[in-house]
Enzyme design. Structure first.
Site, short mmCIF file in Angstrom:
data_model
loop_
_atom_site.label_atom_id
_atom_site.label_comp_id
_atom_site.label_asym_id
_atom_site.label_seq_id
_atom_site.Cartn_x
_atom_site.Cartn_y
_atom_site.Cartn_z
N ASP A 1 -8.74 -0.91 -10.18
CA ASP A 1 -9.69 -1.74 -9.08
C ASP A 1 -10.84 -0.74 -9.04
OD1 ASP A 1 -10.82 -2.72 -6.64
OD2 ASP A 1 -8.92 -2.02 -5.46
N ASP B 1 -0.22 -0.53 -4.67
CA ASP B 1 -1.73 0.06 -4.53
C ASP B 1 -1.69 1.40 -4.23
OD1 ASP B 1 -4.39 0.18 -4.68
OD2 ASP B 1 -4.77 -1.32 -3.24
N GLU C 1 -1.28 -0.45 -9.17
CA GLU C 1 -2.92 -0.30 -9.07
C GLU C 1 -3.52 0.97 -8.80
OE1 GLU C 1 -6.13 -2.83 -6.26
OE2 GLU C 1 -4.08 -3.83 -6.52
N LYS D 1 0.94 -1.26 -0.04
CA LYS D 1 -0.01 0.08 -0.23
C LYS D 1 0.85 1.13 0.07
CE LYS D 1 -4.16 -1.57 0.11
NZ LYS D 1 -5.40 -1.21 -0.63
N LYS E 1 -13.35 -8.12 -7.37
CA LYS E 1 -13.63 -8.29 -5.85
C LYS E 1 -15.06 -9.02 -6.25
CE LYS E 1 -10.38 -5.19 -4.21
NZ LYS E 1 -10.17 -3.99 -3.31
#
Length: 339
Positions: free
Chosen positions: A189, A137, A161, A107, A213
């Site tokens: 995403d 991400d 991402e 992250k 997801k």
């Protein structure tokens, strides 16, 4: 047909899970679990989501509780490790919770963090696990200029991402990198799971990889449909989680287990990419025992909460009522859609 609200309330268990480190700005993850005739489902949209967005999460929970997972094509699924936006000295300890995982998602772009801080965290990952494949991400946290600088800073990546918020920004970033001869895959995403049309990213040619997801897309079977369409149009796919409990993770694992292989450019069958479904280790306690990581893989067997853990992690009455009220509003939205 969706179950009645009264039936869902009767089958609901609201839990509060303490987290090992802060993730997405929270230290406790709350969820409403549904004990259904075909298994367990989870309803746990993040608190800022309104019923229109939360309805997909409820649809996923109902699917798993009342239909169960689709037919599995494999017994185990490969997962990536996940490193939150922590100090570099915490990285080795966190990585130990992901034995044998050779893909790591890190992250970055956390509020108040600099690119230098993010770079140091990524370097700590590579130092702690040589040869690892790194994904970063940003959760929409950068402008195009910042994302371009980041792409030049982190070295070879599996992908970057959701570096920017909009499709136009993702496309601009991708175009800039290509023109400079920088091969850096961009993954979408939020541009898929929060979009009215998850395929707009294809039309815009804004990404190379789709992160899908189960809960935000409305269920495992819907995820498989989206993944199939993206793959047919040249996008790779990574299945990921939304900081789910062991119950919610079962939906994502079921999706990867049911995801067909696809042929690469050399017509070699390629299994699903390492999935972002190893996030159970971010919890201090969960409603079921952790799946054992073996050679970077998790078992695809379904899990059910342990009654003693359910009792121990049961949310207080005020929290339960908040989630029941939320279930009521979201159920009404889902019923409206289905009429």
């Amino acid at each position: 047909m969706i179950p009645s609200l009264d039936e869902l309330i009767e089958r609901s268990h609201v839990v509060s899970l303490p987290m090992r480190v802060k993730f997405r700005g929270i230290t406790t993850r709350e969820a409403l679990l549904i004990e259904g005739p075909a298994g367990w489902g989870e309803f746990s949209p993040f608190k800022e989501y309104e019923p229109a967005e939360a309805a997909n999460w409820l649809a996923c929970g109902i699917e798993m509780a009342y239909q169960g997972p689709p037919l599995a094509l494999r017994d185990t699924v490969e997962v990536n490790a996940t490193i939150p936006a922590v100090a570099p000295e915490m990285v080795p300890e966190l990585l130990e919770r992901f034995p044998s995982c050779m893909t790591v998602k890190v992250k970055v772009a956390e509020k108040g963090h600099t690119l230098d801080m993010d770079r140091t965290r990524v370097e700590a990952v590579r130092a702690a696990r040589p040869g690892v494949k790194v994904r970063i991400d940003a959760n929409t946290g950068w402008s195009v200029d910042q994302a371009e600088e980041a792409a030049k800073t982190f070295g070879p990546l599996d992908y970057l991402e959701q570096p920017c918020a909009t499709l136009a920004e993702l496309k601009e970033l991708r175009t800039r990198l290509i023109r400079q001869g920088i091969f850096q895959r961009i993954a979408a995403d939020e541009s898929i799971r929060k979009a009215d049309d998850p395929f707009r990213v294809l039309e815009a040619r804004a990404a190379d990889v789709g992160v899908v997801k189960a809960a935000p897309l409305g269920g495992v079977r819907r995820l498989l449909q989206v993944a199939s369409h993206l793959r047919k149009h040249g996008m790779d796919v990574t299945v990921s989680s939304a900081l789910d409990t062991a119950v919610g993770l079962s939906a994502g694992i079921a999706a990867v287990a049911a995801l067909p292989t696809h042929d690469d450019d050399d017509l070699i069958a390629v299994p699903p990419a390492p999935a972002g479904l190893g996030t159970g280790s971010l919890f201090l306690e969960d409603v079921a025992p952790a799946r054992e990581l073996v050679d970077g893989h998790l078992s695809a067997d379904p899990v059910a909460p342990d009654p003693a853990r359910l009792a121990e992690l049961r949310a207080d009455q005020d929290t339960r009522q908040w989630w029941i009220d939320r279930l009521r509003a979201t159920h009404a939205e889902l019923a409206r859609r289905n009429n």
